[in-house]
Design a protein around this motif. Structure first.
Motif, PDB file in Angstrom:
ATOM      1  N   THR A 439     -22.130 -52.808 -15.775  1.00 43.02           N
ATOM      2  CA  THR A 439     -22.146 -52.740 -14.315  1.00 43.02           C
ATOM      3  C   THR A 439     -21.575 -54.033 -13.750  1.00 43.02           C
ATOM      4  O   THR A 439     -22.032 -55.133 -14.095  1.00 43.02           O
ATOM      5  N   GLY A 440     -20.558 -53.906 -12.907  1.00 42.36           N
ATOM      6  CA  GLY A 440     -19.941 -55.065 -12.284  1.00 42.36           C
ATOM      7  C   GLY A 440     -19.325 -54.681 -10.957  1.00 42.36           C
ATOM      8  O   GLY A 440     -19.606 -53.607 -10.403  1.00 42.36           O
ATOM      9  N   HIS A 441     -18.470 -55.560 -10.438  1.00 43.19           N
ATOM     10  CA  HIS A 441     -17.842 -55.319  -9.143  1.00 43.19           C
ATOM     11  C   HIS A 441     -16.369 -55.706  -9.179  1.00 43.19           C
ATOM     12  O   HIS A 441     -15.961 -56.570  -9.957  1.00 43.19           O
ATOM     13  N   PHE A 442     -15.592 -55.043  -8.340  1.00 47.26           N
ATOM     14  CA  PHE A 442     -14.168 -55.343  -8.215  1.00 47.26           C
ATOM     15  C   PHE A 442     -13.842 -55.491  -6.741  1.00 47.26           C
ATOM     16  O   PHE A 442     -14.145 -54.617  -5.921  1.00 47.26           O
ATOM     17  N   LYS A 443     -13.205 -56.627  -6.390  1.00 45.96           N
ATOM     18  CA  LYS A 443     -12.832 -56.905  -5.007  1.00 45.96           C
ATOM     19  C   LYS A 443     -11.306 -56.904  -4.915  1.00 45.96           C
ATOM     20  O   LYS A 443     -10.646 -57.862  -5.334  1.00 45.96           O
ATOM     21  N   PRO A 444     -10.704 -55.841  -4.404  1.00 46.25           N
ATOM     22  CA  PRO A 444      -9.228 -55.738  -4.386  1.00 46.25           C
ATOM     23  C   PRO A 444      -8.595 -56.638  -3.334  1.00 46.25           C
ATOM     24  O   PRO A 444      -9.226 -57.007  -2.341  1.00 46.25           O
ATOM     25  N   ARG A 500     -13.590 -55.964  -0.171  1.00 45.60           N
ATOM     26  CA  ARG A 500     -14.916 -55.374  -0.365  1.00 45.60           C
ATOM     27  C   ARG A 500     -15.258 -55.335  -1.850  1.00 45.60           C
ATOM     28  O   ARG A 500     -14.411 -54.991  -2.676  1.00 45.60           O
ATOM     29  N   ALA A 501     -16.470 -55.685  -2.194  1.00 49.39           N
ATOM     30  CA  ALA A 501     -16.929 -55.671  -3.583  1.00 49.39           C
ATOM     31  C   ALA A 501     -17.377 -54.260  -3.949  1.00 49.39           C
ATOM     32  O   ALA A 501     -18.487 -53.836  -3.626  1.00 49.39           O
ATOM     33  N   HIS A 502     -16.482 -53.515  -4.600  1.00 49.73           N
ATOM     34  CA  HIS A 502     -16.798 -52.147  -5.015  1.00 49.73           C
ATOM     35  C   HIS A 502     -17.544 -52.182  -6.349  1.00 49.73           C
ATOM     36  O   HIS A 502     -17.140 -52.890  -7.287  1.00 49.73           O
ATOM     37  N   GLU A 503     -18.623 -51.413  -6.459  1.00 51.76           N
ATOM     38  CA  GLU A 503     -19.377 -51.364  -7.713  1.00 51.76           C
ATOM     39  C   GLU A 503     -18.628 -50.526  -8.748  1.00 51.76           C
ATOM     40  O   GLU A 503     -18.152 -49.428  -8.458  1.00 51.76           O
ATOM     41  N   VAL A 504     -18.510 -51.067  -9.952  1.00 47.24           N
ATOM     42  CA  VAL A 504     -17.877 -50.367 -11.067  1.00 47.24           C
ATOM     43  C   VAL A 504     -18.903 -50.237 -12.188  1.00 47.24           C
ATOM     44  O   VAL A 504     -19.484 -51.238 -12.622  1.00 47.24           O
ATOM     45  N   VAL A 505     -19.112 -49.007 -12.635  1.00 47.36           N
ATOM     46  CA  VAL A 505     -20.029 -48.735 -13.751  1.00 47.36           C
ATOM     47  C   VAL A 505     -19.243 -48.043 -14.864  1.00 47.36           C
ATOM     48  O   VAL A 505     -18.528 -47.059 -14.608  1.00 47.36           O
ATOM     49  N   ILE A 506     -19.356 -48.572 -16.061  1.00 45.96           N
ATOM     50  CA  ILE A 506     -18.673 -48.009 -17.220  1.00 45.96           C
ATOM     51  C   ILE A 506     -19.718 -47.605 -18.242  1.00 45.96           C
ATOM     52  O   ILE A 506     -20.604 -48.398 -18.594  1.00 45.96           O
ATOM     53  N   GLU A 507     -19.640 -46.379 -18.710  1.00 46.68           N
ATOM     54  CA  GLU A 507     -20.549 -45.895 -19.740  1.00 46.68           C
ATOM     55  C   GLU A 507     -19.774 -45.651 -21.021  1.00 46.68           C
ATOM     56  O   GLU A 507     -18.660 -45.096 -20.991  1.00 46.68           O
ATOM     57  N   PHE A 508     -20.362 -46.058 -22.130  1.00 45.58           N
ATOM     58  CA  PHE A 508     -19.688 -45.962 -23.431  1.00 45.58           C
ATOM     59  C   PHE A 508     -20.687 -45.534 -24.491  1.00 45.58           C
ATOM     60  O   PHE A 508     -21.847 -45.945 -24.483  1.00 45.58           O
ATOM     61  N   ALA A 509     -20.199 -44.712 -25.435  1.00 45.21           N
ATOM     62  CA  ALA A 509     -20.992 -44.339 -26.603  1.00 45.21           C
ATOM     63  C   ALA A 509     -20.083 -44.244 -27.812  1.00 45.21           C
ATOM     64  O   ALA A 509     -18.920 -43.845 -27.706  1.00 45.21           O
ATOM     65  N   THR A 510     -20.599 -44.624 -28.964  1.00 43.45           N
ATOM     66  CA  THR A 510     -19.804 -44.568 -30.187  1.00 43.45           C
ATOM     67  C   THR A 510     -19.572 -43.126 -30.614  1.00 43.45           C
ATOM     68  O   THR A 510     -20.265 -42.198 -30.198  1.00 43.45           O
ATOM     69  N   LYS A 511     -18.565 -42.951 -31.467  1.00 43.04           N
ATOM     70  CA  LYS A 511     -18.252 -41.666 -32.061  1.00 43.04           C
ATOM     71  C   LYS A 511     -17.868 -41.875 -33.511  1.00 43.04           C
ATOM     72  O   LYS A 511     -17.637 -43.006 -33.945  1.00 43.04           O
ATOM     73  N   ASP A 512     -17.771 -40.809 -34.263  1.00 45.64           N
ATOM     74  CA  ASP A 512     -17.334 -40.919 -35.651  1.00 45.64           C
ATOM     75  C   ASP A 512     -15.909 -41.460 -35.703  1.00 45.64           C
ATOM     76  O   ASP A 512     -15.066 -41.112 -34.875  1.00 45.64           O
TER      77      ASP A 512
END
Length: 820
Positions: A439-444, A500-512
């Motif tokens: 979870t972080g933020h990006f300000k363009p 504007r500080a837009h919230e960025v959420v990245i979800e990750f999971a391992t795979k074979d």
């Protein structure tokens, strides 16, 4: 007690389990200690353009970033390579390691190989000579070299499974030659097997390659280690000659190997040979008695900075110059292009590291001429992927692959690009079975539509302000990222507001995984540049005294694990160059690439400088050359064709390239690089060995002493080199040999000697070049010998492969066979 006696005693004292333990890695970068016998831990680190240490491929302790392989190949300077090897030895020591996984000496068979940047040349002799210098520099200071990848890894497409179909003559004369020199001339302590199969058999279990050729014929007494996850069997690899399986924990050895020895599948004597080789290596590199706690330092040495800057400048190849370089005058300089304010210092993949710093061309020019003279316009982009999101990011780790329950570890991450290898989340999760939410933020800087891209070796999704924008999870499919373990980038569009500080959420999971056990992620956001950006660049150029375009590629394109799909400049760069050159005839193009590019605009620009990826001092080295503080003394180690289709690997037959049904057939045989262009009568854009400078040289007075040619095949050549220009400079005297009367097809000429010479203006010197019998031989596949036939040979001397004004013919009356 001598070292050899001590090693034999240790071998005799080891249990079967202890012997087996040091034949595979303990973790990603080390071989386990044997505490009972006082045997210390052996540590290795990735190279070849630096020593990254034991961290991830992204981030970690900072290291010095040296020029990449093709840049070093461009120097044609063996002494410089030895100097760089010595400096790298100190870098390895700063990471508390004992071996550097370098140099890379695969041949530039194709102009599209993603890893060409890491290799020296299309020519095996040039590659061999440079590798010998590099290895001597390392090993003279007690650090083991691991020359790689043995052999036939000239493409990144399906590289972990594909079979390189190469005939024995091409192997002996082209692809094996640098390894042979490393063993016989440099005494390399390590060889790394390649991922691929060779003529149907994985190189890590290839009896002929590892046994017959490497050990029996060449007398090699070092170790062979697998590339990471490049071992595929237990008994087969041990019997063939693979000493060390990497990385750990083991997949093919350990208890499996113990059981194989007990069952008699692996003979005890063969096992002991492998263990003895490991102990000998540990003695050579000092790890037998190294019991220090593992600690890494970021040593930013002034002398290393200076060496990198000097080497980066020496690597630059001046391809065209119509009186605009070196820079003169006091007027405005338009600095244009996607690589102007971004320091492109290295290629991608396992060679990348966390550099101490990165000097961009803009920064270099500011230091050299002052910012008041410079005007900047980006013009266009050249990214393969969206620019990586910079953090910080809060990271929540879960010990499952569903992001469920309470996080088992909470930390932070610098940016949205990472490799998870080895120990993840301080050991709280299985590195191959976990999930994480960032979870972080990006300000363009701009308002409007932005592109969000994500790709992963694993499953991934990216949300902005709670809305799913890019989904690389639901319909994941294998692509050309993360060493062919990742998907291609999935891109979505999102409207963002400047400031504007837009919230960025990245979800990750391992795979074979397919072959390489790793998890990785990259996510970025970019703002597209359009016609207005090119118009702005044209405006800046039209009012300037000179325009300098910094264009090319970057480590996203020139990278391990992915070949290029063409050699045109990415994006709208060709359009940008043409538009700027039309606005200002005094346009200089500075290329940063890992290999050749097509140049449809070549007739309209005043100068072209190929700067490659010259390491952390990139901008300073480039500015030194542009301003004349340093001479552009590089010479091309790879032919630049007019178009990709002129290249020897280009074919309508997909089995020739990129490969078909698990095979890639080296149909061209020995006719690689300039040998191919000579054979077909193709005129390249810029030939092998070519490069201009800021002064001029002339050759004269060729003297060939062939008095020993008949008896032992030795010929000594001398030639006069004169600097006919007005300033000091360097030139590379190149000697090629032709055998027009051969019973087997031979190239029109082959490089067999060279010397790089620096001279003051007006000075002359005699350059001596020695040729041994192998310089005149070809490999006879029927008799299995190197053969120098009776008949006439021509010696050609000049300053590049198509500029060879001095020639002399010599003759043998009898044939001469040479041992393997």
């Amino acid at each position: 007690m001598s070292n050899s006696e001590r090693i034999e005693q240790l071998l005799a004292s080891m249990t079967l389990e202890e012997k087996v333990s040091i034949l595979s890695g303990e973790d990603f970068w080390s071989v386990p200690a044997v505490d009972r016998l006082g045997i210390g831990k052996l540590r290795v680190t990735d190279g070849p353009n630096g020593a990254r240490g034991g961290g991830s491929l992204v981030g970690g302790v900072k290291s010095a970033s040296f020029p990449v392989g093709i840049a070093l190949g461009s120097t044609w300077n063996v002494a410089l390579l030895e100097e760089i090897g010595a400096a790298l030895a100190e870098e390895v020591k700063s990471k508390n390691a004992h071996m550097l996984l370098a140099p890379t000496v695969n041949i530039h068979r194709s102009v599209t190989n993603g890893r060409n940047f890491e290799c020296y040349s299309e020519d095996p002799f040039l590659t061999a000579e440079l590798a010998v210098g590099y290895i001597k520099g390392l090993q003279d200071r007690g650090i083991g070299a691991t020359i790689k990848h043995f052999v036939g890894n000239e493409s990144e497409i399906e590289r972990t499974t594909i079979s390189s179909e190469i005939d024995e003559r091409a192997l002996r004369e082209i692809y094996l030659l640098p390894f042979e020199a490393a063993v016989k001339k440099a005494g390399t302590w390590g060889v790394m097997s390649s991922y691929n199969r060779l003529n149907g058999t994985f190189t890590s279990e290839h009896n002929w390659l590892l046994g017959t050729v490497l050990r029996d014929e060449w007398g090699y007494d070092g170790i062979v280690m697998s590339d990471w996850f490049g071992s595929h069997s237990t008994a087969e690899t041990v019997i063939a000659g693979l000493d060390l399986e990497m990385p750990g924990p083991t997949r093919d050895r350990g208890q499996k190997l113990v059981d194989a020895v007990k069952a008699g599948t692996v003979n005890q004597d063969i096992l002991d040979r492998r263990v003895l080789a490991m102990l000998r290596l540990m003695d050579r590199v000092g790890s037998l008695d190294d019991h220090r706690p593992h600690a890494e330092r970021a040593d930013d040495r002034p002398e290393t900075r200076a060496l990198i800057r000097r080497a980066g400048a020496e690597a630059a190849v001046l391809l065209k110059n119509e009186g605009v370089l070196p820079l003169a005058g006091t007027g405005t300089i338009a600095v244009i292009g996607p690589n102007a304010k971004t320091a492109q210092i290295m290629g991608g993949g396992s060679a990348q590291l966390n550099a101490h710093y990165r000097i961009s061309p803009w920064q270099g020019l500011v230091s050299a001429v002052g910012e008041n003279r410079l005007r900047y316009a980006p013009g266009c982009t050249n990214d393969r992927f969206q620019p990586v999101l910079r953090g910080p990011f809060d990271a929540e780790y879960f010990d499952n692959e569903t992001l469920s329950g309470t996080p088992v570890y909470v930390g932070t991450q610098e940016d949205a690009q990472t490799f998870w290898i080895g120990r993840v989340a301080e050991g709280k999760v299985d590195p191959l079975h976990f999930s994480v939410r960032l979870t972080g933020h990006f300000k363009p800087e701009h308002s409007g539509a932005h592109n969000l891209g994500i790709y992963a070796a694993g499953f991934a999704k990216a949300y902005v302000d709670g809305k799913l924008i890019a989904d690389a999870w639901t319909n994941w499919s294998k692509g050309r990222t993360f060493f062919e373990e990742g998907c291609d980038e999935v891109v979505g569009s999102v409207m963002l507001e400047a400031g504007r500080a837009h919230e960025v959420v990245i979800e990750f999971a391992t795979k074979d995984f397919s072959t390489l056990g790793l998890a990785a992620l990259a996510c970025g956001i970019g703002y597209p540049l359009g016609d207005a950006a090119i118009a702005e660049a044209v405006g800046a150029a039209s009012g300037a005294e000179v325009a300098i375009l910094f264009v090319g590629r970057n480590g996203e394109w020139d990278t391990e694990g992915s070949d290029l799909q063409s050699i045109t400049l990415p994006g709208r760069q060709d359009e940008l160059v043409a538009a700027v050159a039309k606005a200002n005839p005094r346009t200089i193009v500075v290329l940063q690439t890992g290999g050749p590019v097509e140049m449809p605009w070549i007739g309209s620009v005043a100068a072209v400088l190929e700067a490659w990826y010259p390491g952390q001092e990139a901008g300073n080295a480039i500015a030194d050359v542009l301003t004349g503080a340093a001479e552009p003394s590089g010479r091309l180690p790879q032919t630049f064709p007019v178009r990709w289709s002129d290249n020897p690997a280009h074919s309508q037959d997909r089995e020739v390239y990129p490969g078909l049904e698990g095979k890639v057939r080296y149909e061209e045989g020995i006719f690689v690089g300039y040998r191919h262009y000579d054979k077909l009568g193709l005129t390249p854009l810029y030939p092998f060995g070519f490069g201009l400078g800021y002064t001029q040289f002339a050759l004269s007075d060729l003297v060939v002493d062939d008095s020993d040619f008949e008896s032992d095949g030795v010929v000594n050549v001398a030639v006069r080199l004169t600097n006919t220009g007005a300033r000091e400079g360097s030139s590379v005297v190149q000697l090629y040999v032709s055998d027009a009367e051969a019973s087997a097809p031979r190239p029109a000429k082959e490089l067999k000697a060279f010397a790089k010479i620096k001279l003051e203006a007006g000075a002359s010197t005699t350059v001596s070049l020695a040729l041994d019998a192998r310089s005149f031989a070809f490999f006879d596949t029927h008799a299995k010998v190197w053969l120098v036939e009776a008949g006439a040979f021509t010696i050609h001397v000049g300053l590049c492969s198509t500029d060879l004004p001095l020639q002399q013919q010599i003759t043998r009356k009898s044939a001469l066979t040479l041992p393997l």
